[in-house]
Structures are given as C-alpha cells and as structure tokens.
Design an enzyme around this catalytic site. Structure first.
Site, PDB file in Angstrom:
ATOM      1  N   ASP A 124      -2.707  10.830  -2.621  1.00 29.44           N
ATOM      2  CA  ASP A 124      -2.956   9.729  -3.554  1.00 29.44           C
ATOM      3  C   ASP A 124      -3.149  10.286  -4.952  1.00 29.44           C
ATOM      4  O   ASP A 124      -2.662   9.727  -5.930  1.00 29.44           O
ATOM      5  CB  ASP A 124      -4.157   8.903  -3.112  1.00 29.44           C
ATOM      6  CG  ASP A 124      -3.785   8.047  -1.919  1.00 29.44           C
ATOM      7  OD1 ASP A 124      -3.771   8.571  -0.794  1.00 29.44           O
ATOM      8  OD2 ASP A 124      -3.446   6.867  -2.126  1.00 29.44           O
ATOM      9  N   CYS A 151      -1.830   9.397   8.435  1.00 28.51           N
ATOM     10  CA  CYS A 151      -1.663   8.128   7.717  1.00 28.51           C
ATOM     11  C   CYS A 151      -0.181   7.781   7.584  1.00 28.51           C
ATOM     12  O   CYS A 151       0.620   8.099   8.471  1.00 28.51           O
ATOM     13  CB  CYS A 151      -2.354   8.196   6.359  1.00 28.51           C
ATOM     14  SG  CYS A 151      -2.562   6.569   5.591  1.00 28.51           S
ATOM     15  N   ASN A 210      -6.519  12.388  -0.503  1.00 27.57           N
ATOM     16  CA  ASN A 210      -5.594  11.643   0.371  1.00 27.57           C
ATOM     17  C   ASN A 210      -6.420  10.929   1.438  1.00 27.57           C
ATOM     18  O   ASN A 210      -7.654  11.056   1.488  1.00 27.57           O
ATOM     19  CB  ASN A 210      -4.568  12.603   0.997  1.00 27.57           C
ATOM     20  CG  ASN A 210      -3.418  11.865   1.651  1.00 27.57           C
ATOM     21  OD1 ASN A 210      -2.824  10.959   1.058  1.00 27.57           O
ATOM     22  ND2 ASN A 210      -3.096  12.206   2.891  1.00 27.57           N
ATOM     23  N   LYS A 211      -5.746  10.187   2.289  1.00 28.56           N
ATOM     24  CA  LYS A 211      -6.412   9.348   3.299  1.00 28.56           C
ATOM     25  C   LYS A 211      -7.543  10.081   4.012  1.00 28.56           C
ATOM     26  O   LYS A 211      -7.386  11.247   4.398  1.00 28.56           O
ATOM     27  CB  LYS A 211      -5.361   8.873   4.314  1.00 28.56           C
ATOM     28  CG  LYS A 211      -5.848   7.917   5.370  1.00 28.56           C
ATOM     29  CD  LYS A 211      -6.440   6.658   4.782  1.00 28.56           C
ATOM     30  CE  LYS A 211      -5.526   5.999   3.787  1.00 28.56           C
ATOM     31  NZ  LYS A 211      -6.178   4.993   2.928  1.00 28.56           N
ATOM     32  N   ARG A 265      -7.096  -0.477  -7.055  1.00 23.11           N
ATOM     33  CA  ARG A 265      -7.284   0.686  -6.167  1.00 23.11           C
ATOM     34  C   ARG A 265      -7.742   1.858  -7.041  1.00 23.11           C
ATOM     35  O   ARG A 265      -6.910   2.573  -7.615  1.00 23.11           O
ATOM     36  CB  ARG A 265      -5.981   1.068  -5.436  1.00 23.11           C
ATOM     37  CG  ARG A 265      -5.324   0.056  -4.524  1.00 23.11           C
ATOM     38  CD  ARG A 265      -5.989  -0.202  -3.193  1.00 23.11           C
ATOM     39  NE  ARG A 265      -6.407   0.900  -2.383  1.00 23.11           N
ATOM     40  CZ  ARG A 265      -5.694   1.478  -1.412  1.00 23.11           C
ATOM     41  NH1 ARG A 265      -4.481   1.060  -1.149  1.00 23.11           N
ATOM     42  NH2 ARG A 265      -6.198   2.461  -0.690  1.00 23.11           N
ATOM     43  N   ARG A 290       0.835  -1.206   0.000  1.00 26.28           N
ATOM     44  CA  ARG A 290       0.000   0.000   0.000  1.00 26.28           C
ATOM     45  C   ARG A 290       0.872   1.259   0.000  1.00 26.28           C
ATOM     46  O   ARG A 290       2.092   1.179   0.126  1.00 26.28           O
ATOM     47  CB  ARG A 290      -0.985  -0.009   1.176  1.00 26.28           C
ATOM     48  CG  ARG A 290      -0.341  -0.229   2.550  1.00 26.28           C
ATOM     49  CD  ARG A 290      -1.022   0.546   3.624  1.00 26.28           C
ATOM     50  NE  ARG A 290      -0.920   1.959   3.387  1.00 26.28           N
ATOM     51  CZ  ARG A 290       0.148   2.701   3.686  1.00 26.28           C
ATOM     52  NH1 ARG A 290       1.227   2.153   4.238  1.00 26.28           N
ATOM     53  NH2 ARG A 290       0.171   4.001   3.457  1.00 26.28           N
ATOM     54  N   LYS A 292       1.509  11.632  -9.393  1.00 25.38           N
ATOM     55  CA  LYS A 292       0.253  11.560  -8.633  1.00 25.38           C
ATOM     56  C   LYS A 292      -0.734  12.628  -9.127  1.00 25.38           C
ATOM     57  O   LYS A 292      -1.827  12.757  -8.590  1.00 25.38           O
ATOM     58  CB  LYS A 292       0.526  11.718  -7.140  1.00 25.38           C
ATOM     59  CG  LYS A 292       1.247  10.491  -6.586  1.00 25.38           C
ATOM     60  CD  LYS A 292       1.617  10.647  -5.152  1.00 25.38           C
ATOM     61  CE  LYS A 292       2.378   9.411  -4.676  1.00 25.38           C
ATOM     62  NZ  LYS A 292       3.065   9.660  -3.415  1.00 25.38           N
TER      63      LYS A 292
HETATM   64  P1  RI2 Z   1       3.006   7.726  -0.433  1.00 23.38           P
HETATM   65  C1  RI2 Z   1      -1.748   6.186   1.134  1.00 23.38           C
HETATM   66  O1  RI2 Z   1      -2.876   5.478   0.733  1.00 23.38           O
HETATM   67  C2  RI2 Z   1      -2.052   7.330   2.086  1.00 23.38           C
HETATM   68  O2  RI2 Z   1      -3.284   7.969   1.816  1.00 23.38           O
HETATM   69  C3  RI2 Z   1      -0.871   8.212   1.829  1.00 23.38           C
HETATM   70  O3  RI2 Z   1      -1.047   9.540   2.302  1.00 23.38           O
HETATM   71  C4  RI2 Z   1      -0.788   8.145   0.311  1.00 23.38           C
HETATM   72  O4  RI2 Z   1      -1.107   6.784  -0.004  1.00 23.38           O
HETATM   73  C5  RI2 Z   1       0.510   8.526  -0.293  1.00 23.38           C
HETATM   74  O5  RI2 Z   1       1.519   7.644   0.135  1.00 23.38           O
HETATM   75  P2  RI2 Z   1      -3.193   3.966   1.236  1.00 23.38           P
HETATM   76  O6  RI2 Z   1      -2.504   3.032   0.239  1.00 23.38           O
HETATM   77  O7  RI2 Z   1       2.946   7.463  -1.914  1.00 23.38           O
HETATM   78  O8  RI2 Z   1      -2.724   3.774   2.635  1.00 23.38           O
HETATM   79  O9  RI2 Z   1       3.525   9.114  -0.149  1.00 23.38           O
HETATM   80  O10 RI2 Z   1      -4.692   3.850   1.105  1.00 23.38           O
HETATM   81  O11 RI2 Z   1       3.752   6.657   0.304  1.00 23.38           O
END
Ligand code: RI2
Length: 306
Positions: A198, A129, A208-209, A61, A18, A234
């Site tokens: 995200d 998160c 985002n989360k 996702r 994730r 992103k």
């Molecule tokens: P990085 C995560 O999603 C979180 O929402 C986090 O802020 C975002 O991805 C970006 O994460 P999830 O997979 O790419 O936990 O910066 O649903 O690591």
C-alpha cells in the site's frame, strides 16, 4: 457511466473498490469527472471545487499513499501559473487523470514482467491478500510456462485472499487457500514470497495488509526471498520529510460482532509494517530495487507526486 464524487468516495471508503492501485485510479477518474462536470465561469471556483474533491477522496483510506499520489498528480495543473481559465484547467486535469491511469496500467504490466523473472521455473509461491501487482508477476510466470503452485492466505477480516485464489484458479494456476495462521506451517516448502504494497517509505519499510510482516518474518527465518511488487506511486514523498504513515483502523464489526463480546475490545488495524531487512527486493515499473534504495525512487518522482 460517470460516478459522482461522493459515490466514488463511498465505494473506496466501504472497500467496494479496493486495492492500492485501483483506488488511486478511481480517485484520478473522479477528479477528472468533477472537472468535466464543472459548469461555472470562474477558474477560482473551479480550483476550490477540485481542492474540496481532493480532501473528500484523501479522507477515505488514510494509509494508501497511492491515493494521495494519484490525486496530487491529477491536480498538478492547479499549480500552473498559466492555467487561468476554466477550459484550460479542465483540459489539463482531464489529461493528467488519463495519463495517471495509463501509467498505472503500464506499470502493472512491467512489474509483471520483471517480477515474474524472479519466480523459479518450478516452485511454490506464497502470497497474501489480493494485490494486482503481485498477481501480475505470478500470472506472467504461469503464462511463460513456469510450473508454479501458490499458497494464498485468506487475509482476515476481509478475506481478499478469496479473490486471489479464484483469480489464480481461473487462470489455471494450482492454488491452495490457507488461513493466515498457517503461514509458518507451510513456509518451509515455499520458494518465494510475493506480495503487494500500500505504501513504501523512504527508509524502505513496506506498509501492506495486516499479516504481511508475519509472512516476511517467517520467510526470513526459513531463508525464503520476499519480493514486494509496488508501482513508484506507492512510494511516499512525505515519509522522506519525516511524516509517519497512519495505519488505518477500521470498524471492529469487520472482525466480530461487538454485541456478542460484551466487555471485549476488538481491534482492527488494516495494515502492518515490514522493515526493509525482511525484504529481498521491491519490484517497480522502473526495475528491481533494494528496499534501501526507496529514497532514490522518491527523489526521482518527488516533483510529480509531492
Ligand atoms: P495492489 C490492498 O489493500 C492490499 O493490502 C494489497 O496488498 C495492496 O492493497 C496493494 O494492492 P486493501 O485495499 O495495488 O485490500 O497491488 O486494504 O492491487
């Protein structure tokens, strides 16, 4: 160890893998593995198998544009008119996957450097998160000798905040784990909010989360700057063409056992939407931008990510 496409898709779907950046790198790697494992002689068959692999990965996702951008970047050779034999398609797809993964790691490093400069020499950071990009900035500030403390929210229902809290503690950063509903209680003591993303849309909205928008709202009320750390992949080219970002809704059982709540609807939206007026700056590997400049980033990279 090479993972099969289904294993990778399942890992992403179930969130064993994730984080927006990690899933995009895993998808690029999976596409590469499919290209390497292809045994036939027909380039058309290979193209079809790669397209099917993309569909499988993209269905895992729905909110993370990084996944789509990673897959599209890796599969760009499908559109090369001169890639008309199996070996050249295999080679180009494999090179593209490696390029994407390397670019993602490099972006993380640069975001760490640029983002860390916004963190005061001594101060309190709040994060939500678990974002590798946000952590990159926080950890770089700590490595540079800044005297910082961090509030990390638990981030229900998956509690990815636990990963963040442990990572910071391991690195020697004083960190306090708090429940999501404690954000406003602590925000007045905070100097800067740093979160990941995200997806960033062309209008500068950040997905985002779930809970990020509440943190941004509280920060704005308390005049605390909100920094979003997001690699350029992103940013969503489709949003510039009017498409809305689908907010992923996951299994209610992640929130509470539905059997224990007869007659109760349990909702589990995974992300929320923070409008640009709540965001001070977005840190990309190309530098800091105003959220209102998101469209410029999308224009610059549209050809690569589609
Ligand atoms: P990085 C995560 O999603 C979180 O929402 C986090 O802020 C975002 O991805 C970006 O994460 P999830 O997979 O790419 O936990 O910066 O649903 O690591």
């Amino acid at each position: 160890m090479d993972m099969t496409l289904e294993e990778t898709a399942d890992d992403i779907r179930s969130m064993r893998v994730r984080g927006a950046a990690k899933i995009s790198r895993a998808a690029a790697q999976a596409i590469r593995d499919v290209a390497m494992a292809f045994k036939g002689n027909s380039v058309e068959d290979m193209r079809n198998i790669l397209r099917e692999a993309a569909v499988t990965l993209l269905g895992t996702r729905p909110s993370a544009v990084s996944l789509r951008n990673g897959v599209n970047y890796t599969l760009a050779p499908l559109h090369d008119a001169d890639t008309n034999d199996v070996e050249s398609l295999r080679k180009k797809v494999s090179e593209k996957a490696d390029e994407f993964i390397a670019r993602s790691h490099e972006a993380l490093k640069l975001i760490g450097e640029y983002g860390s400069r916004r963190i005061p020499q001594k101060g309190i950071v709040m994060t939500h998160c678990n974002s590798q990009a946000a952590l990159s900035a926080i950890l770089k500030a700590h490595d540079d000798g800044k005297d910082i403390r961090v509030y990390a929210t638990e981030s229900r229902p998956w509690k990815q905040g636990h990963i963040t809290a442990r990572a910071l503690a391991e690195a020697g950063v004083p960190v306090t784990l708090i429940v999501d509903s404690a954000i406003r209680h602590f925000i007045d003591t905070v100097d800067i909010v740093i979160v990941g993303a995200d997806t960033v849309t062309s209008s500068g909205t950040v997905i985002n989360k779930i809970g990020t928008s509440v943190m941004a709202l509280c920060a704005k009320e308390s005049r605390v700057p909100v920094i979003v750390c997001a690699e350029t992949y992103k940013f969503s080219p489709r949003s510039a063409r009017g498409e809305m970002v689908e907010i992923e809704e996951r299994d209610p059982a992640e929130v509470a056992d539905p059997g224990a709540f007869p007659g109760v609807t349990i909702a589990n939206p995974v992300f929320d939407v923070t409008p640009p007026e709540y965001i001070t700056a977005i840190v990309t590997e190309k530098g800091l931008i105003s959220p209102y400049a998101a469209f410029e980033i999308i224009k610059e990279f549209e050809g690569e990510f589609k």
